[in-house]
Design a protein around this motif. Sequence first.
Motif, PDB file in Angstrom:
ATOM      1  N   GLN A  85      -4.305 -39.476  10.833  1.00  0.00           N
ATOM      2  CA  GLN A  85      -4.029 -38.050  10.961  1.00  0.00           C
ATOM      3  C   GLN A  85      -3.152 -37.529   9.838  1.00  0.00           C
ATOM      4  O   GLN A  85      -3.370 -36.435   9.321  1.00  0.00           O
ATOM      5  N   ARG A 118      -7.164 -37.783   7.302  1.00  0.00           N
ATOM      6  CA  ARG A 118      -8.029 -36.714   7.815  1.00  0.00           C
ATOM      7  C   ARG A 118      -7.485 -35.311   7.514  1.00  0.00           C
ATOM      8  O   ARG A 118      -7.684 -34.381   8.289  1.00  0.00           O
ATOM      9  N   GLU A 132      -4.067 -44.602  14.115  1.00  0.00           N
ATOM     10  CA  GLU A 132      -4.353 -43.193  14.368  1.00  0.00           C
ATOM     11  C   GLU A 132      -3.333 -42.301  13.670  1.00  0.00           C
ATOM     12  O   GLU A 132      -3.684 -41.244  13.136  1.00  0.00           O
TER      13      GLU A 132
END
Length: 493
Positions: A104, A108, A100
Amino acid sequence: MRRRHFLALGAAGLGTMLPGARAVARGRASPDLEIIRQAIAIHPGALRYNTPARLEQRLQAFEAEWEARPAIEARFLALSALLGTLKCGHTHCNLYNQSETVEQQVIRRATRLPFLFVWRGDRMIITSDHSGTDMLPRGTEVLTLNGRHASAVLADLWPYTRADGSNDGKRRAQLSVTPGEPYPAFDVFQGLLHPPSAGRFVLEIRRPDGAHAVVDVPASSFEDRLSMSPPPPPGDQPLWSWTVGDDGIALLTMPTWVVYRGSWDWRGWLTGKLDGLGDARGLIVDVRRNEGGLNCGDEILAQLTTQDLVLDTYEPRVRFRRSPPDMDAYFETFSPGFRTLGEQGVPLEGGFFGYPPERPADRIAARGSLAGVPTAILCDSHNSSATFNFAQRVKQFGLARLFGEQTGGNLRGINAGAMFFVRLPESGLEFDLPLIGYFPKTPQPDRGVLPDVEIARTPDDIAAGADPVLAAATAWITGRRPARRRRCRAACP
């Protein structure tokens, strides 16, 4: 973690080795570096396009950059560039497998271009405008991005792109942004190397009518990119489409063979469609933009032949009997048996292990129900892994006619079949490590599969919404006389 010399890896029986590593005292270097070296030591294609000396030189330069630039973005780029030098389409920092934190910080980011596009040579051609400006019609060429020529942007991203050997068509496909791809490689690497200025891009463009303009457009977010494609169907619904036109030609469209994430019975669906083809005038199978997945194409090949297909033109090899035990915590896999792939193998030159000579070659059992049906396969440079194998077998056995562009993959062999997912504990990065190398038994060119009829969409075709590849395949079928029952032309028993 104790640092090992690269010539004395824990993977017993590696034989002729990859280049040696410099000793690095514990605590002075990132622990990730030993894991990366041990992974490359068992990579079956590490020396397919590298010499030991050249690979060692690249590893040392990479390690120096890794230590000097500890930011996660810089390390992601450095590792991607190192893996790119292996020229393996399955070895990369998998954008779907990251933590994650990496997602991030690296993936993303709101740095995306607000349109979909393809590369035609070094020309960036828009296929769908989502900028909200109505200034970028389909077929528009982007000449510059924030003052940088599109061809220069492509060149900057080239080293980070995965492809097999010198198959540059695959690299261009990897750097296109097409529907249905949530994590296009271009989005990620462009966002790190050439992010928008103050959240916007200034584009110099040439529209399909030849008019030039300068357009200021907002950057898009990851969520914006997802909205540019229709949502995937539910897991129990078909991923493919089947239509039969007024001309009697059946069109099977297969944009993916990643069919293992849901409960849809793809094999039953496909067999039912093919068995029910009956007196159809012909069959067109469209696998363009399909990178692979499972070997779904074997079901089609079985229907197209009246004799079993013997798959013996490539020799599978691995570089270990047992993968390094002290790497088990970092080399994740969905099959524990992958850790011992070489235990029953026969030693080969170059430090490889292969199947025992008495092991029979794989084969596809003939069903033959479509052996008299004129069949066209639409292919392009996205095709790699399973779809590359499919195209290669279609051409090898003469089972259908290929239309489109040179495929991805490489006739010199690819690395695939079994995987480790290498997790680096310090940086948190992951990369995919294929374990089986497939090597041709006779010399092969450094390229993908060439179609029988080479044809690609031009910018004018894109602007007009035309599909000359499908049109050519349809014309070939409608212009044919009734076909005799087809038998394979090569490698039959």
